[in-house]
Design a protein around this motif. Structure first.
Motif, PDB file in Angstrom:
ATOM      1  N   CYS A   1       0.691  -1.212  -0.077  1.00 48.65           N
ATOM      2  CA  CYS A   1       0.075  -0.235  -0.146  1.00 48.65           C
ATOM      3  C   CYS A   1       1.218   1.216   0.093  1.00 48.65           C
ATOM      4  CB  CYS A   1      -0.640  -0.202   1.149  1.00 48.65           C
ATOM      5  SG  CYS A   1      -2.487   1.337   1.047  1.00 48.65           S
ATOM      6  N   GLN A   2       1.637   1.713   0.638  1.00 50.61           N
ATOM      7  CA  GLN A   2       2.369   2.411   0.900  1.00 50.61           C
ATOM      8  C   GLN A   2       3.054   2.492  -0.657  1.00 50.61           C
ATOM      9  OE1 GLN A   2       5.324   1.638   4.455  1.00 50.61           O
ATOM     10  NE2 GLN A   2       3.373   2.207   5.699  1.00 50.61           N
ATOM     11  N   SER A   3       4.107   1.329  -1.084  1.00 52.57           N
ATOM     12  CA  SER A   3       4.646   1.652  -2.379  1.00 52.57           C
ATOM     13  C   SER A   3       3.689   2.122  -3.248  1.00 52.57           C
ATOM     14  CB  SER A   3       5.253   0.316  -3.142  1.00 52.57           C
ATOM     15  OG  SER A   3       6.043  -0.654  -3.791  1.00 52.57           O
ATOM     16  N   ALA A   4       2.076   1.753  -3.321  1.00 51.24           N
ATOM     17  CA  ALA A   4       1.400   2.956  -4.250  1.00 51.24           C
ATOM     18  C   ALA A   4       0.941   3.617  -4.033  1.00 51.24           C
ATOM     19  CB  ALA A   4       0.641   1.493  -4.338  1.00 51.24           C
ATOM     20  N   GLN A   5       1.243   4.258  -2.810  1.00 52.72           N
ATOM     21  CA  GLN A   5       0.998   5.564  -2.768  1.00 52.72           C
ATOM     22  C   GLN A   5       2.145   6.624  -3.011  1.00 52.72           C
ATOM     23  OE1 GLN A   5      -0.181   6.000   1.353  1.00 52.72           O
ATOM     24  NE2 GLN A   5      -0.409   8.017   1.241  1.00 52.72           N
ATOM     25  N   SER A   6       3.360   5.917  -3.259  1.00 54.74           N
ATOM     26  CA  SER A   6       4.394   6.599  -3.288  1.00 54.74           C
ATOM     27  C   SER A   6       4.436   6.913  -4.571  1.00 54.74           C
ATOM     28  CB  SER A   6       5.373   6.217  -2.596  1.00 54.74           C
ATOM     29  OG  SER A   6       6.784   6.414  -3.031  1.00 54.74           O
ATOM     30  N   LYS A   7       4.181   5.789  -5.658  1.00 52.23           N
ATOM     31  CA  LYS A   7       4.186   6.471  -6.909  1.00 52.23           C
ATOM     32  C   LYS A   7       3.327   6.773  -7.569  1.00 52.23           C
ATOM     33  CE  LYS A   7       6.463   1.098  -7.280  1.00 52.23           C
ATOM     34  NZ  LYS A   7       5.409  -0.163  -8.585  1.00 52.23           N
ATOM     35  N   TYR A   8       1.913   6.884  -6.475  1.00 55.58           N
ATOM     36  CA  TYR A   8       0.975   7.683  -6.630  1.00 55.58           C
ATOM     37  C   TYR A   8       1.481   9.140  -7.004  1.00 55.58           C
ATOM     38  CZ  TYR A   8      -4.037   9.883  -5.882  1.00 55.58           C
ATOM     39  OH  TYR A   8      -4.388  10.564  -6.131  1.00 55.58           O
ATOM     40  N   ALA A   9       1.449   9.534  -5.510  1.00 54.75           N
ATOM     41  CA  ALA A   9       1.723  10.807  -5.242  1.00 54.75           C
ATOM     42  C   ALA A   9       3.452  11.256  -6.028  1.00 54.75           C
ATOM     43  CB  ALA A   9       2.513  10.927  -3.549  1.00 54.75           C
ATOM     44  N   THR A  10       3.957  10.611  -6.704  1.00 52.96           N
ATOM     45  CA  THR A  10       5.000  11.321  -8.004  1.00 52.96           C
ATOM     46  C   THR A  10       4.052  11.438  -8.930  1.00 52.96           C
ATOM     47  OG1 THR A  10       6.848   9.793  -6.855  1.00 52.96           O
ATOM     48  CG2 THR A  10       7.010  10.440  -8.833  1.00 52.96           C
ATOM     49  N   THR A  11       3.471  10.465  -9.095  1.00 52.17           N
ATOM     50  CA  THR A  11       2.763  10.467 -10.547  1.00 52.17           C
ATOM     51  C   THR A  11       1.589  11.671 -10.351  1.00 52.17           C
ATOM     52  OG1 THR A  11       2.808   7.931 -10.883  1.00 52.17           O
ATOM     53  CG2 THR A  11       1.315   9.219 -12.609  1.00 52.17           C
ATOM     54  N   VAL A  12       0.712  11.574  -9.464  1.00 53.09           N
ATOM     55  CA  VAL A  12       0.050  12.887  -8.863  1.00 53.09           C
ATOM     56  C   VAL A  12       0.121  14.340  -9.092  1.00 53.09           C
ATOM     57  CG1 VAL A  12      -0.398  12.596  -6.719  1.00 53.09           C
ATOM     58  CG2 VAL A  12      -2.489  13.332  -8.052  1.00 53.09           C
ATOM     59  N   THR A  13       1.694  14.350  -8.456  1.00 53.09           N
ATOM     60  CA  THR A  13       2.189  15.436  -8.483  1.00 53.09           C
ATOM     61  C   THR A  13       2.376  16.613  -9.997  1.00 53.09           C
ATOM     62  OG1 THR A  13       3.651  14.907  -6.376  1.00 53.09           O
ATOM     63  CG2 THR A  13       4.557  17.018  -7.468  1.00 53.09           C
ATOM     64  N   THR A  14       2.913  14.865 -10.713  1.00 57.90           N
ATOM     65  CA  THR A  14       3.232  15.823 -12.489  1.00 57.90           C
ATOM     66  C   THR A  14       2.319  16.215 -12.698  1.00 57.90           C
ATOM     67  OG1 THR A  14       5.219  14.046 -12.421  1.00 57.90           O
ATOM     68  CG2 THR A  14       4.231  14.945 -14.508  1.00 57.90           C
ATOM     69  N   TYR A  15       0.854  14.860 -12.839  1.00 61.07           N
ATOM     70  CA  TYR A  15      -0.093  15.013 -13.965  1.00 61.07           C
ATOM     71  C   TYR A  15      -0.411  16.040 -12.977  1.00 61.07           C
ATOM     72  CZ  TYR A  15      -5.272  14.410 -14.359  1.00 61.07           C
ATOM     73  OH  TYR A  15      -6.202  14.683 -14.787  1.00 61.07           O
ATOM     74  N   THR A  16      -0.713  16.953 -11.909  1.00 64.99           N
ATOM     75  CA  THR A  16      -0.982  18.230 -11.201  1.00 64.99           C
ATOM     76  C   THR A  16      -0.810  19.704 -11.801  1.00 64.99           C
ATOM     77  OG1 THR A  16      -2.311  17.012  -9.111  1.00 64.99           O
ATOM     78  CG2 THR A  16      -2.179  19.511  -9.182  1.00 64.99           C
ATOM     79  N   ALA A  17       0.329  19.290 -11.748  1.00 66.63           N
ATOM     80  CA  ALA A  17       1.318  20.822 -12.218  1.00 66.63           C
ATOM     81  C   ALA A  17       1.345  20.790 -13.863  1.00 66.63           C
ATOM     82  CB  ALA A  17       3.495  20.251 -11.845  1.00 66.63           C
ATOM     83  N   THR A  18       1.549  19.005 -14.637  1.00 71.94           N
ATOM     84  CA  THR A  18       0.713  19.802 -16.292  1.00 71.94           C
ATOM     85  C   THR A  18      -0.052  19.849 -16.342  1.00 71.94           C
ATOM     86  OG1 THR A  18       2.283  17.634 -16.337  1.00 71.94           O
ATOM     87  CG2 THR A  18       0.844  18.576 -17.355  1.00 71.94           C
ATOM     88  N   MET A  19      -1.555  19.725 -15.715  1.00 72.80           N
ATOM     89  CA  MET A  19      -2.470  20.028 -15.664  1.00 72.80           C
ATOM     90  C   MET A  19      -3.143  22.189 -15.936  1.00 72.80           C
ATOM     91  SD  MET A  19      -4.220  17.115 -17.527  1.00 72.80           S
ATOM     92  CE  MET A  19      -5.939  18.239 -17.375  1.00 72.80           C
ATOM     93  N   LYS A  20      -2.000  22.333 -15.040  1.00 78.69           N
ATOM     94  CA  LYS A  20      -1.907  23.619 -14.083  1.00 78.69           C
ATOM     95  C   LYS A  20      -1.840  24.415 -15.708  1.00 78.69           C
ATOM     96  CE  LYS A  20      -1.314  26.798 -10.708  1.00 78.69           C
ATOM     97  NZ  LYS A  20      -1.409  27.088  -9.319  1.00 78.69           N
ATOM     98  N   ALA A  21      -0.350  23.894 -15.777  1.00 73.13           N
ATOM     99  CA  ALA A  21       0.297  24.953 -16.892  1.00 73.13           C
ATOM    100  C   ALA A  21      -0.355  24.508 -18.283  1.00 73.13           C
ATOM    101  CB  ALA A  21       1.595  24.403 -17.032  1.00 73.13           C
ATOM    102  N   ALA A  22      -1.066  23.448 -18.466  1.00 72.66           N
ATOM    103  CA  ALA A  22      -1.774  23.369 -19.534  1.00 72.66           C
ATOM    104  C   ALA A  22      -2.860  24.281 -19.466  1.00 72.66           C
ATOM    105  CB  ALA A  22      -2.459  21.825 -19.731  1.00 72.66           C
ATOM    106  N   ARG A  23      -3.514  24.585 -18.292  1.00 73.22           N
ATOM    107  CA  ARG A  23      -5.207  25.407 -18.251  1.00 73.22           C
ATOM    108  C   ARG A  23      -4.428  26.204 -19.281  1.00 73.22           C
ATOM    109  NH1 ARG A  23      -7.411  21.454 -14.356  1.00 73.22           N
ATOM    110  NH2 ARG A  23      -8.780  19.711 -15.682  1.00 73.22           N
ATOM    111  N   GLU A  24      -3.757  27.152 -18.191  1.00 74.07           N
ATOM    112  CA  GLU A  24      -3.307  27.943 -18.225  1.00 74.07           C
ATOM    113  C   GLU A  24      -2.767  29.348 -19.969  1.00 74.07           C
ATOM    114  OE1 GLU A  24      -2.521  31.860 -16.623  1.00 74.07           O
ATOM    115  OE2 GLU A  24      -3.233  30.441 -15.174  1.00 74.07           O
TER     116      GLU A  24
END
Length: 505
Positions: free
Chosen positions: A103-126
């Protein structure tokens, strides 16, 4: 005579044998309080057999041995039970620890992915807010906005906000940990896929913006060269020749740069700055020229009007700006004669609107000529000058009208800005209509027959002057470019303005 052994053997009575038999039965399971009568008889027979056999055996004491045997058996059983219980506990602990790690391993991978995803989407919308004029291919901008604008949860299929709040807790059960790990893993793949798609679209838009920048730079450079050349041409004999020589050199440098590829804002910065500076130096040294500066002409129809024309003249005089009045010949009578003299004396231009407010194209050729001639005569008699500008009532004209205007030495002047003062009869509405629609080189149509128009003049003048406009007569606006028999809606209609109105300040 018996020896001691025989004596001891003889001492074993039937009670001892019964006791030994009972113990043997206990060990072998033959003694059970829950058995039936037949089992009891079997025990009795077995006891009798044992008793008989015991009389033939040496004397022994089996009870301590049995106890030891039972004790060892109990200890072994206890050890086995503890071992099994401990093994089960260890297995569950290992399973829980593995579920927690997963669970912790999956959460760590998720955290890295969602950080990149959120930053990409924010920049794209701007990036998607980029004005379409700044992008060479607007379809790429639309594609980016379609991808970046879609709701996250609908694409991912999970509630990202809820996942962001979730934690792999050691107090959670194995099933809950495995379920949460599955949710993290389920979100990673679609987020990774969408991040790639959006980033690809964003990169295309960025490249398109750079392409447009190159186009804009080349367009701007071309515009500056064209403007500078016009300034050079019209300034001959009007400014110091050293200024014109500097401008000519700047034009040559910019023209040479135009022939190169890959123009950028940085590579053209110095040349364009020099060209703009040289152009401004010549333009500032010249008297006002509407081919080079922002000019607008206010025109007034249907007067003279003894009630409202004086109010319009007062407003223009106070503002210090000239205008062009198109008058009807039938109104040049009585006190209006002096009113027309005042209009001309205060520096305003007088044009003809024919004899009355009758659409000229509806008149016969003879009646048209009579109407125009009578009006021109009336104007000349008052002002001493024959009009060279004609405005057709309601803007209605025909080739016959143009031909007659040419014969009379007049240009047909209409308008590109309708104040709609005739419709609103409201000063604020008139101001808004004029100010919101005026461009450099505009001819604005107003009427000096409404008091609301007179009240609108101060704000019209102030707000347009704040934008850098100069107020001039129609003839000044056209700078001698108007020719008899031709029609003009604005300064840009003149052949002298083939390159457009060259004012950028």
């Amino acid at each position: 005579m018996r020896d001691e052994h025989d004596a001891d053997s003889a001492d074993i009575n039937s009670g001892d044998f019964d006791s030994l038999a009972s113990q043997w039965a206990d060990v072998t399971g033959l003694s059970d309080g829950g058995t039936d009568d037949m089992a009891s008889e079997d025990r009795h027979d077995a006891s009798a057999d044992i008793t008989a056999s015991a009389r033939r055996l040496p004397h022994s004491r089996p009870k301590p041995l049995l106890i030891a045997f039972l004790s060892v058996f109990a200890v072994l059983a206890l050890i086995a039970g503890v071992t099994i219980a401990r093994g089960v506990a260890d297995f569950r602990a290992q399973a829980h620890a593995e579920a927690l790690r997963s669970c912790q391993s999956a959460q760590s991978k998720y955290a890295t992915t969602v950080t990149t995803y959120t930053a990409t989407m924010k920049a794209a919308r701007e990036l998607g807010k980029t004005p379409s004029d700044d992008v060479a291919n607007t379809k790429l901008l639309d594609m980016l906005n379609d991808l970046a604008g879609t709701n996250d949860s609908s694409v991912i299929g999970l509630d990202l906000n809820a996942l962001n709040e979730s934690q792999c807790s050691g107090s959670a059960g194995i099933d809950d940990l495995n379920t949460l790990a599955g949710s993290f893993n389920d979100a990673i793949t679609p987020m990774f896929k969408r991040t790639g798609e959006v980033q690809y679209a964003a990169d295309n838009v960025k490249a398109s913006i750079e392409d447009q920048k190159s186009v804009n730079v080349r367009t701007r450079l071309s515009y500056l060269v064209s403007t500078a050349q016009t300034v050079l041409d019209v300034s001959a004999g009007k400014v110091d020749e050293s200024l014109r020589t500097a401008l000519s050199g700047a034009i040559d440098a910019a023209t040479a740069l135009q022939k190169t590829n890959n123009l950028t804002a940085e590579s053209t910065k110095g040349v364009m700055a020099d060209l703009q500076s040289a152009t401004d130096a010549v333009r500032d040294a010249m008297p006002l020229d509407c081919r080079l500066s922002k000019c607008v002409a206010l025109t007034f129809d249907d007067g003279p009007d003894k009630t409202n024309t004086p109010k319009v003249l007062d407003a223009l005089n106070k503002a210090g700006v000239p205008a062009t009045f198109f008058v009807q010949g039938q109104n040049i009578t009585g006190s209006n004669v002096d009113l027309l003299k005042r209009t001309a004396a205060e520096g305003h231009e007088i044009g003809s609107m024919s004899w009355s407010h009758t659409q000229l194209h509806a008149l016969s050729a003879g009646d048209l000529k009579t109407s125009l001639d009578k009006t021109s005569d009336a104007i000349e008699n008052v002002t001493g000058s024959r009009p060279t500008l004609l405005r057709a009532p309601d803007g209605a004209w025909s080739d016959t009208v143009l031909n007659q205007a040419k014969a009379d030495g007049m240009s047909l002047v209409l308008w590109n800005i309708d104040s709609q003062d005739w419709k609103s009869r409201d000063a604020n509405a008139t101001v808004k209509q004029v100010v919101d629609t005026t461009l450099s080189g505009s001819i604005v149509d107003l009427h000096d027959t409404y008091g609301s128009t007179a009240r609108a003049i101060p704000q019209i003048v102030k707000r347009l002057q704040d934008q850098g406009y100069h107020f001039v007569t129609v003839s000044k606006l056209l700078e001698g470019g108007a020719r008899p028999g031709e029609i003009y809606y604005s300064a840009g209609d003149s052949d002298a303005y083939a390159g457009g109105v060259l004012a950028d300040r």
